[in-house]
Design an enzyme around this catalytic site. Structure first.
Site, short mmCIF file in Angstrom:
data_model
loop_
_atom_site.label_atom_id
_atom_site.label_comp_id
_atom_site.label_asym_id
_atom_site.label_seq_id
_atom_site.Cartn_x
_atom_site.Cartn_y
_atom_site.Cartn_z
N HIS A 1 -23.40 35.57 -30.29
CA HIS A 1 -22.53 36.08 -31.44
C HIS A 1 -23.41 37.16 -32.27
O HIS A 1 -23.35 37.23 -33.65
CB HIS A 1 -22.30 34.95 -32.34
CG HIS A 1 -21.13 34.03 -31.72
ND1 HIS A 1 -21.26 32.65 -31.63
CD2 HIS A 1 -20.01 34.16 -31.22
CE1 HIS A 1 -20.42 32.25 -31.19
NE2 HIS A 1 -19.53 33.11 -30.71
N ARG B 1 -18.11 45.41 -25.67
CA ARG B 1 -18.75 44.41 -26.01
C ARG B 1 -19.21 43.82 -24.79
O ARG B 1 -18.62 43.56 -23.63
CB ARG B 1 -17.91 43.26 -26.45
CG ARG B 1 -18.61 42.07 -26.79
CD ARG B 1 -17.64 40.83 -27.26
NE ARG B 1 -18.56 40.12 -28.01
CZ ARG B 1 -17.91 39.24 -28.83
NH1 ARG B 1 -16.58 39.32 -29.19
NH2 ARG B 1 -18.77 38.08 -29.45
N ASN C 1 -13.20 44.88 -25.21
CA ASN C 1 -13.89 43.63 -25.19
C ASN C 1 -12.96 43.03 -24.10
O ASN C 1 -11.97 42.55 -24.05
CB ASN C 1 -13.55 42.62 -26.67
CG ASN C 1 -14.21 41.35 -26.36
OD1 ASN C 1 -14.67 40.98 -25.41
ND2 ASN C 1 -14.11 40.86 -27.58
N ARG D 1 -16.15 23.73 -25.44
CA ARG D 1 -17.62 23.67 -25.09
C ARG D 1 -18.24 22.59 -25.86
O ARG D 1 -18.16 22.39 -27.05
CB ARG D 1 -18.45 24.93 -24.98
CG ARG D 1 -17.91 25.98 -23.97
CD ARG D 1 -18.66 27.28 -24.42
NE ARG D 1 -17.53 28.03 -25.02
CZ ARG D 1 -17.90 29.35 -25.68
NH1 ARG D 1 -19.13 29.79 -25.76
NH2 ARG D 1 -17.09 30.06 -26.42
N GLU E 1 -16.62 42.21 -35.59
CA GLU E 1 -17.61 42.53 -34.52
C GLU E 1 -17.07 44.05 -34.10
O GLU E 1 -17.88 44.84 -33.36
CB GLU E 1 -17.68 41.46 -33.33
CG GLU E 1 -18.08 40.17 -33.63
CD GLU E 1 -17.72 39.05 -33.11
OE1 GLU E 1 -16.42 38.63 -33.48
OE2 GLU E 1 -18.31 38.28 -32.33
#
Ligand code: AMP
Length: 404
Positions: free
Chosen positions: A180, A92, A8, A240, A378
């Site tokens: 996601h 990823r 990742n 964010r 994940e």
């Protein structure tokens, strides 16, 4: 021992995990590591399955100036010191664009197609692709698989996929993708094991981490997400803002004289919990803070989760279960209790003791909607996809997919 390496890669760090392939395709996590401070203060840290430290070492900047170098150093360490030579690498990749509805075995053609989506995710996609290119150049025979954050949401209907803007922009990729997806896919699979009847019905999953979004699942498939074209939309996050009137962006440009890159940095780094509280982007620090703005930031976070739940319940035309996951969702009993209060009008009632224990099922027996806490994984999802594509590609009829 056969192993799968999961990568990742971000702008300043490369995270990796190693899974061993056990009997009947079961995967067992062996190593978790990351190279941080790429181009500034590079540092390799890794631990074994039991949390024991395997490495913690600093490197000079010249040794790790960029992501490909970080990948090389971590790969050399795995190979030379731990004798690990993976049979495949799973990556990823944030954006699969409109094309990819599932993971894909990588070749030069796939890399070229994924490069087209750099403009859709300029802060992430180039860094995701860098280690793929470097492994392709240095180990061309090593199978690599790209797993996308967007792929799981490609089941959305046309109305959920569109903005009300001229169609040519949709055709060139300005769509409501949702992100996601690897986390939601893992939760959907896990629900099928822990609550099979619920998994087939209408479920809202709240992925509340430093990035945060929510997903509406029907029969284990995504039908709506709070995120859209980019990972800026929807819920407020660590740094964010979440949903924002585009007029605010126009104001920043016209009244504050901000350039596109200033606005980009502002929206990705200076807003959300950090911007609103002026204290921190970390929920633990906000919960511990006495500052009134920290309280406002938490109130806003909880309120927006409540609003988005209403929106997703409308998309689902009802609700049969609610799931919390990711850093905040898995660990903060306080935020879960407060979100559950917001959902009281739906008949949600949380059991305080089960919630404090972080139990899997935290709702009371008389709650009309069961509420679950399911830790996400994940990386395991990526490793599973990588192994299954590898096995598929070695079968007589390889399914080498690209879905338009
Ligand atoms: P993630 O991105 O899923 O790793 O989540 C990271 C975020 O989870 C951090 O920024 C923290 O705000 C939050 N977090 C982790 N542990 C806790 C905790 N015990 N209580 C509240 N928030 C937490």
């Amino acid at each position: 021992m056969d192993t799968i390496l999961v990568v990742n890669a971000g702008s300043s760090s490369v995270k990796f995990q190693v899974f061993s392939v056990e009997g009947e395709g079961t995967l067992r996590r062996q190593i978790k590591g990351q190279m941080d401070g790429i181009g500034s203060r590079p540092r390799l840290r890794a631990s074994g399955a039991g949390g024991d430290s395997l490495a913690d070492r600093a490197y000079p900047i010249e040794a790790v100036p960029d992501v490909p170098a970080a990948m090389r150093v971590a790969g050399d360490w795995l190979r030379d010191e731990l004798r690990i030579q993976p049979i495949a690498v799973g990556h990823r990749v944030v954006h699969g664009g409109p094309d990819y509805a599932r993971p894909v075995l990588i070749d030069h053609g796939v890399v070229a197609r994924l490069e087209r989506f750099v403009s859709l995710a300029p802060l992430h996609q180039p860094h995701n692709l860098a280690p793929i290119r470097s492994i392709l150049a240095n180990f061309p025979a090593l199978p690599q698989v790209a797993c996308f954050d967007t792929a799981f949401h490609r089941t959305h209907s046309a109305v959920a996929d569109h903005y009300a803007i001229p169609h040519h922009l949709h055709a060139e990729g300005v769509r409501r993708y949702g992100f996601h997806g690897l986390s939601y896919e893992y939760i959907a699979k896990t629900l099928l094991q822990i609550a099979p009847e619920i998994a087939k019905r209408r479920v809202i999953v709240a992925h509340l981490g430093s990035g945060a979004s929510m997903c509406a699942l029907r029969d284990g498939q995504s039908i709506e997400s709070t995120m859209g074209f980019t990972a800026l939309d929807g819920l407020p996050m660590g740094t964010r803002p979440g949903q924002l009137d585009p007029g605010v962006v126009l104001y920043l440009i016209s009244e504050k004289g901000m350039s596109a890159s200033n606005v980009q940095n502002f929206l990705y780094r200076d807003c959300g919990l950090r911007g609103l509280s002026g204290v921190s982007n970390d929920m633990r620090e906000l919960e511990a803070s006495q500052e009134s703005k920290a309280k406002l930031a938490i109130d806003y976070f909880v309120y927006r989760i409540g609003l988005s739940s209403g929106m997703l319940a409308a998309a689902l035309q009802g609700l049969d279960a609610f799931v919390f996951t990711a850093g905040i969702g898995e660990n903060s009993a306080n935020i879960r209790a407060r979100v559950a209060e917001q959902l009281g009008w739906l008949g949600v009632a949380v059991d305080a003791a089960e919630n404090a224990r972080h139990s899997r099922l935290i709702s009371r027996l008389n709650s009309t909607i069961p509420v679950y806490v399911v830790p996400t994984d994940e990386e395991l999802m990526i490793a599973q996809h990588t192994l299954s594509l590898l096995m598929n590609s070695q079968s007589p009829n390889p399914r080498h997919e690209r879905v338009s």
